[in-house]
Enzyme design. Structure first.
Site, PDB file in Angstrom:
ATOM      1  N   GLU A 113       0.823  -1.200   0.000  1.00  0.00           N
ATOM      2  CA  GLU A 113       0.000   0.000   0.000  1.00  0.00           C
ATOM      3  C   GLU A 113       0.858   1.251   0.000  1.00  0.00           C
ATOM      4  O   GLU A 113       1.934   1.293   0.599  1.00  0.00           O
ATOM      5  CB  GLU A 113      -0.947  -0.023   1.200  1.00  0.00           C
ATOM      6  CG  GLU A 113      -2.040  -1.040   0.975  1.00  0.00           C
ATOM      7  CD  GLU A 113      -2.811  -1.424   2.221  1.00  0.00           C
ATOM      8  OE1 GLU A 113      -3.986  -1.776   2.084  1.00  0.00           O
ATOM      9  OE2 GLU A 113      -2.250  -1.390   3.320  1.00  0.00           O
ATOM     10  N   CYS A 126       3.388   8.525   1.474  1.00  0.00           N
ATOM     11  CA  CYS A 126       3.837   7.543   2.470  1.00  0.00           C
ATOM     12  C   CYS A 126       4.078   6.228   1.740  1.00  0.00           C
ATOM     13  O   CYS A 126       3.143   5.649   1.189  1.00  0.00           O
ATOM     14  CB  CYS A 126       2.750   7.410   3.535  1.00  0.00           C
ATOM     15  SG  CYS A 126       3.107   6.130   4.743  1.00  0.00           S
ATOM     16  N   CYS A 133       5.692  -7.038   7.613  1.00  0.00           N
ATOM     17  CA  CYS A 133       6.812  -6.649   8.477  1.00  0.00           C
ATOM     18  C   CYS A 133       7.109  -7.808   9.420  1.00  0.00           C
ATOM     19  O   CYS A 133       6.184  -8.451   9.929  1.00  0.00           O
ATOM     20  CB  CYS A 133       6.447  -5.398   9.285  1.00  0.00           C
ATOM     21  SG  CYS A 133       7.816  -4.776  10.283  1.00  0.00           S
ATOM     22  N   CYS A 137       5.125  -5.342  16.331  1.00  0.00           N
ATOM     23  CA  CYS A 137       4.702  -4.332  17.307  1.00  0.00           C
ATOM     24  C   CYS A 137       3.212  -4.557  17.588  1.00  0.00           C
ATOM     25  O   CYS A 137       2.423  -4.730  16.658  1.00  0.00           O
ATOM     26  CB  CYS A 137       4.957  -2.937  16.761  1.00  0.00           C
ATOM     27  SG  CYS A 137       6.697  -2.692  16.362  1.00  0.00           S
ATOM     28  N   CYS A 140       0.329  -2.539  15.802  1.00  0.00           N
ATOM     29  CA  CYS A 140       0.436  -2.260  14.369  1.00  0.00           C
ATOM     30  C   CYS A 140      -0.209  -3.356  13.530  1.00  0.00           C
ATOM     31  O   CYS A 140       0.104  -4.535  13.680  1.00  0.00           O
ATOM     32  CB  CYS A 140       1.907  -2.101  13.991  1.00  0.00           C
ATOM     33  SG  CYS A 140       2.155  -1.874  12.232  1.00  0.00           S
ATOM     34  N   SER A 220      11.258   6.402   8.954  1.00  0.00           N
ATOM     35  CA  SER A 220      10.791   6.023  10.288  1.00  0.00           C
ATOM     36  C   SER A 220      11.252   4.601  10.612  1.00  0.00           C
ATOM     37  O   SER A 220      11.084   3.693   9.806  1.00  0.00           O
ATOM     38  CB  SER A 220       9.261   6.103  10.325  1.00  0.00           C
ATOM     39  OG  SER A 220       8.771   5.572  11.525  1.00  0.00           O
ATOM     40  N   CYS A 362      -1.650   5.764   9.777  1.00  0.00           N
ATOM     41  CA  CYS A 362      -0.483   5.070  10.322  1.00  0.00           C
ATOM     42  C   CYS A 362      -0.863   3.759  10.981  1.00  0.00           C
ATOM     43  O   CYS A 362      -1.753   3.716  11.834  1.00  0.00           O
ATOM     44  CB  CYS A 362       0.116   5.904  11.445  1.00  0.00           C
ATOM     45  SG  CYS A 362       1.406   6.957  10.920  1.00  0.00           S
TER      46      CYS A 362
END
Ligand code: SAH
Ligand code: SF4
Length: 387
Positions: A113, A126, A133, A137, A140, A220, A362
């Protein structure tokens, strides 16, 4: 602005296929020296590298026939050996606030995305650095996606190229450009895909091409210490650190990579990044989780931790996703938290969530390919229905 965006094209390249391109070499995402080498390998003069670079990254051309200062014969020759890729758009959604989320299909069928966040006549893109990933976390959505692979440099820079196509933002580097900044805050941990991210960012920053300055790019990271230092030396882009907790006990839970690289080590790495990269200040990202990390005491600890580091603290209201284990702190708690930070002399913007209604904010990103496949493979509109 709106009339310049080709809204009708939002899903325009859905049906194109890269199948016939499999035997050819993609020129997108090659560093300048790789481009020179591949030309030499095919017995083509290396001065063509600058010409090609210019067409690809300054004019946004992806078809050799449009390269008007190259002879027809050579155009044909080039198109027999090479191609210039773009990710394919699987679907897109426009939020009420103008944010656009594209679901992009990669050559191997994986999906990522990319989110366009407009702000008046300009905007921030972004981008993703991985499919999924590996770091889990707790807050997330991306971290719950099992399928993970690194994006190639072509797939990273391709997100920027594609969105510039959609915005009609070529030639690049014009004074009125729309895409003025990039954040690596999409899917994935950019520093776990460092080499490809580095090549892609070097391409994006190159003055003869897209030419976005390092001050306009923010990377980030959840805190991959060895690569933070490399990134400072090689790229010097703005650094944002996903901190989210002020003691190791809580950070171990929220951001499990903390068990490997703890807060003390992270602070040292950030201090040296500021020196190496001559960065003006570091951004600390802090997601506001109700009753977990949003206490006044946490705010005071945060201020103490970053003492002496030129910093900005980005308070991010937690963006909820289906079955998320947390709730967002309420605005009173967030404001009280921000007050403590501002009193200590730090800028403490509370990030306005963008694109929440289309799950583009986010931490909400997670390609829905698996779910969609279960519902209805042919009906891409199911994305809208599911969200
Ligand atoms: N992997 C990198 C970059 C991608 S995440 C990183 O972790 O920094 C981008 C930002 O979104 C990070 O600060 C991350 O902590 C934050 N984030 C993740 N999930 C979120 C959520 N549900 N709500 C708000 N912010 C979130
Ligand atoms: Fe990965 Fe960043 Fe999400 Fe953590 S917050 S799981 S590092 S994308």
């Amino acid at each position: 602005m709106e009339d310049k965006i080709k809204y009708s094209n939002l899903v325009s390249n859905k049906d194109k296929t890269n199948k016939d391109k499999n035997l050819k070499v993609d020129l997108l995402g090659l560093s300048k020296s790789e481009l020179v080498n591949i030309l030499i390998k095919h017995r083509l003069p290396k001065f063509r590298a600058n010409q090609l670079w210019n067409w690809i990254y300054r004019s946004g051309v992806s078809n050799f026939n449009q390269m008007s200062n190259i002879s027809k014969d050579l155009q044909r020759n080039l198109s027999e050996i090479f191609f210039i890729s773009r990710p394919l758009i699987a679907s897109s959604q426009i939020s009420d606030d103008g944010t656009i989320k594209w679901l992009l299909k990669l050559n191997d069928g994986n999906e990522i995305e990319t989110v366009w966040i407009p702000d008046n006549k300009r905007g921030t893109l972004c981008i993703s650095s991985q499919v999924g990933c590996t770091l889990t976390c707790k807050f997330c959505h991306t971290g719950t996606q099992r399928l993970v692979r690194n994006l190639t440099s072509a797939e990273i820079v391709g997100q920027v190229m594609l969105v510039m196509d959609e915005l009609n933002d070529w030639p690049s580097a014009s004074e009125n450009r729309y895409l003025t900044s990039i954040v690596l805050m999409g899917m994935g941990e950019p520093l776990y895909n460092y080499e490809n991210v580095k090549t892609a960012l070097e391409i994006i920053m190159d003055h003869a091409g897209i030419s976005l300055s390092r001050r306009r790019i923010t990377l980030s990271t959840s805190g991959i210490i060895p690569e933070i230092e490399k990134c400072g030396k090689d790229l010097g882009v703005n650094l944002a650190i996903s901190l989210h907790a002020t003691d190791d006990k809580l950070r171990d839970q929220l951001v499990p990579i903390n068990k490997k690289y703890n807060i003390k080590q992270l602070l040292e790495a950030v201090r040296s990044y500021a020196t190496i990269s001559n960065a003006r200040r570091v951004t600390w990202e802090y997601v506001m989780l109700k009753g977990v990390n949003d206490n006044i005491k946490d705010a005071k600890n945060l201020v103490n931790l970053i003492k002496g580091i030129p910093s900005k603290i980005n308070l991010i209201p937690f963006n909820e996703w289906p079955c998320a284990p947390y709730k967002c702190s309420n605005s009173l708690e967030i404001n009280n938290f921000a007050k403590i930070i501002m009193k200590a002399g730090y800028a403490s913007p509370i990030r306005t969530p963008r694109g929440r209604d289309v799950m583009a904010a986010c931490g909400q990103l997670k390609s829905l390919s698996k779910i969609i496949k279960k519902v209805d493979r042919k009906n891409t509109n199911s994305i809208e229905k599911l969200n």
